[in-house]
Design a protein around this motif. Structure first.
Motif, short mmCIF file in Angstrom:
data_model
loop_
_atom_site.label_atom_id
_atom_site.label_comp_id
_atom_site.label_asym_id
_atom_site.label_seq_id
_atom_site.Cartn_x
_atom_site.Cartn_y
_atom_site.Cartn_z
N VAL A 1 86.60 63.19 13.17
CA VAL A 1 85.66 63.05 12.06
C VAL A 1 85.30 64.44 11.53
O VAL A 1 85.35 65.43 12.27
CB VAL A 1 84.37 62.30 12.47
N THR A 2 84.93 64.49 10.26
CA THR A 2 84.53 65.77 9.65
C THR A 2 83.09 65.75 9.17
O THR A 2 82.55 66.79 8.80
CB THR A 2 85.45 66.11 8.47
N GLY A 3 82.49 64.58 9.16
CA GLY A 3 81.11 64.48 8.72
C GLY A 3 80.45 63.22 9.27
O GLY A 3 81.12 62.23 9.57
N LEU A 4 79.13 63.27 9.41
CA LEU A 4 78.34 62.13 9.88
C LEU A 4 77.06 62.06 9.07
O LEU A 4 76.63 63.03 8.45
CB LEU A 4 77.99 62.28 11.37
N THR A 5 76.42 60.91 9.10
CA THR A 5 75.08 60.82 8.55
C THR A 5 74.09 61.30 9.62
O THR A 5 74.42 61.33 10.81
CB THR A 5 74.73 59.38 8.15
N SER A 6 72.89 61.66 9.19
CA SER A 6 71.89 62.09 10.16
C SER A 6 71.54 60.96 11.13
O SER A 6 71.27 61.20 12.31
CB SER A 6 70.64 62.60 9.45
N THR B 1 85.68 71.32 15.05
CA THR B 1 85.28 70.84 13.73
C THR B 1 83.76 70.95 13.61
O THR B 1 83.03 70.37 14.43
CB THR B 1 85.71 69.38 13.52
N VAL B 2 83.31 71.69 12.62
CA VAL B 2 81.88 71.79 12.33
C VAL B 2 81.56 70.70 11.31
O VAL B 2 82.13 70.67 10.22
CB VAL B 2 81.49 73.17 11.78
N LEU B 3 80.66 69.79 11.65
CA LEU B 3 80.44 68.60 10.84
C LEU B 3 79.53 68.85 9.64
O LEU B 3 78.57 69.62 9.72
CB LEU B 3 79.81 67.50 11.69
N ALA B 4 79.85 68.18 8.55
CA ALA B 4 78.90 68.04 7.44
C ALA B 4 77.91 66.94 7.83
O ALA B 4 78.29 65.95 8.45
CB ALA B 4 79.63 67.68 6.16
N ILE B 5 76.65 67.13 7.48
CA ILE B 5 75.62 66.13 7.77
C ILE B 5 75.05 65.61 6.45
O ILE B 5 74.60 66.40 5.61
CB ILE B 5 74.49 66.72 8.62
N ASP B 6 75.11 64.30 6.27
CA ASP B 6 74.66 63.68 5.02
C ASP B 6 75.34 64.32 3.80
O ASP B 6 74.72 64.50 2.75
CB ASP B 6 73.13 63.77 4.88
N VAL C 1 60.62 90.94 14.27
CA VAL C 1 61.20 91.40 13.01
C VAL C 1 62.29 90.40 12.61
O VAL C 1 63.41 90.46 13.12
CB VAL C 1 61.81 92.81 13.15
N PRO C 2 62.00 89.42 11.75
CA PRO C 2 63.00 88.43 11.35
C PRO C 2 64.20 89.09 10.68
O PRO C 2 64.04 89.97 9.84
CB PRO C 2 62.24 87.53 10.37
N LEU C 3 65.40 88.65 11.08
CA LEU C 3 66.63 89.25 10.54
C LEU C 3 67.40 88.30 9.63
O LEU C 3 67.80 88.67 8.53
CB LEU C 3 67.56 89.68 11.68
N VAL C 4 67.65 87.06 10.12
CA VAL C 4 68.60 86.21 9.41
C VAL C 4 68.33 84.74 9.72
O VAL C 4 67.90 84.39 10.82
CB VAL C 4 70.05 86.60 9.82
N ARG C 5 68.55 83.89 8.73
CA ARG C 5 68.46 82.44 8.92
C ARG C 5 69.86 81.92 9.24
O ARG C 5 70.81 82.18 8.51
CB ARG C 5 67.93 81.78 7.65
N ILE C 6 69.97 81.20 10.35
CA ILE C 6 71.26 80.70 10.81
C ILE C 6 71.22 79.18 10.88
O ILE C 6 70.40 78.61 11.60
CB ILE C 6 71.62 81.25 12.21
N PRO C 7 72.08 78.48 10.13
CA PRO C 7 72.09 77.01 10.21
C PRO C 7 72.38 76.52 11.62
O PRO C 7 73.11 77.16 12.38
CB PRO C 7 73.23 76.62 9.25
N SER C 8 71.79 75.39 11.98
CA SER C 8 72.04 74.76 13.29
C SER C 8 73.21 73.79 13.13
O SER C 8 73.05 72.73 12.53
CB SER C 8 70.79 74.02 13.76
N ALA C 9 74.34 74.15 13.67
CA ALA C 9 75.56 73.36 13.45
C ALA C 9 75.72 72.26 14.50
O ALA C 9 75.36 72.43 15.67
CB ALA C 9 76.78 74.28 13.48
#
Length: 269
Positions: free
Chosen positions: A116-121, A210-215, A99-107
């Motif tokens: 750093v706060t962000g990286l490229t892929s 710190t949770v990074l931004a990607i691209d 029973v799918p409940l929720v989509r969770i981003p992979s951080a």
């Protein structure tokens, strides 16, 4: 005389019932076992469910992995499980239902000393492959990068391999620590200067790391490349009224609001 006896008997029965409810009438516990992905979300659902009157109390114990959930529910040792990967056709053939409940981003998250706060892929792939070994190569301080990885069967790693650019055939560096659970990965990165790891996104991660931004995309942005689906599983042969009641609550609009408040994107059953 007979009427007095009846009154006394009613009083005794009422007193006995009160004592039973106060001491022996504790709610039955129903455990939801499995993955560490989204565990804080499910614990929030359990807290809300348990706050209402009922004969069953929901427990969300520490992670035993998606595979552990499949084994426990499929082996009829538990009635409900939590998984962060789709069931295989073989598992469905055993009577398991998801029973799918929720989509969770992979951080992707780092110790704050990484600077750093962000990286490229491409930079992320370079770090986890071992090609980039120092944070100064990506705009951070002169500090050795310490990679925290997961085992190959981990659900978040599977999602990264399927969706994050450069990860499909990525060979992870041997100069890394393998965390056995999501909680282990989070705590290792939190406590280790220079560390980087990955896991399911939760707003709580940003409290001490710190949770990074990607691209250029944060985890909850529409353009963010990677996410995992958290689902509950049960076996048709062992589904009962208690498990059915929690499944109904977990897929309700109220539960959806709780999941969204914690960073997920609720899915309609």
């Amino acid at each position: 005389m007979a009427q007095a006896f009846i009154r006394i008997r009613k009083v005794c029965v009422a007193a006995l019932l009160t004592v039973t409810l106060a001491t022996g009438g504790q709610a039955e516990e129903l455990a939801v076992v499995g993955t560490g992905d989204g565990i804080e979300m499910l614990q929030a659902l359990a807290t809300a469910y348990n706050a209402e009157p009922g004969e069953t109390r929901i427990a969300v114990p520490p992670s035993i992995g998606s595979g552990g959930a499949v084994a426990a529910v499929g082996g009829e040792r538990q009635k409900l499980g939590r998984v962060a990967r789709p069931l295989t056709e073989a598992e469905k053939a055993q009577g398991l239902v998801e029973v799918p409940l929720v989509r969770i981003p992979s951080a992707i998250f780092v110790h704050r000393d990484a600077g750093v706060t962000g990286l490229t892929s491409d930079q992320v792939a370079g770090i986890f492959s071992g090609r980039i070994e120092n944070w100064n190569a990506v705009g951070g301080p002169d500090l050795r990068i310490r990679v925290v990885r997961r085992e190959e069967t981990d659900s978040t790693l599977a999602v990264l391999r399927a969706s994050m650019p450069g990860w499909r055939d990525l060979v992870l560096t041997t100069r890394s620590k393998t965390a056995t659970t999501t909680q282990d990965a989070v705590e290792t990165v939190r406590q280790t200067p220079g560390a980087i790891g990955f896991g399911p996104f939760s707003p709580a991660l940003a409290g001490t790391m710190t949770v990074l931004a990607i691209d250029g995309h944060a985890p909850r942005d529409p353009g963010y490349p990677s996410a995992v689906t958290l689902a509950l599983i049960y076996k048709a042969a062992t589904r009962d009224a208690a498990s059915a009641a929690f499944l109904a609550f977990a897929t309700s609009e109220r539960a959806g609001r709780l999941l969204a408040e914690r960073g997920g994107a609720p899915l309609k059953p």
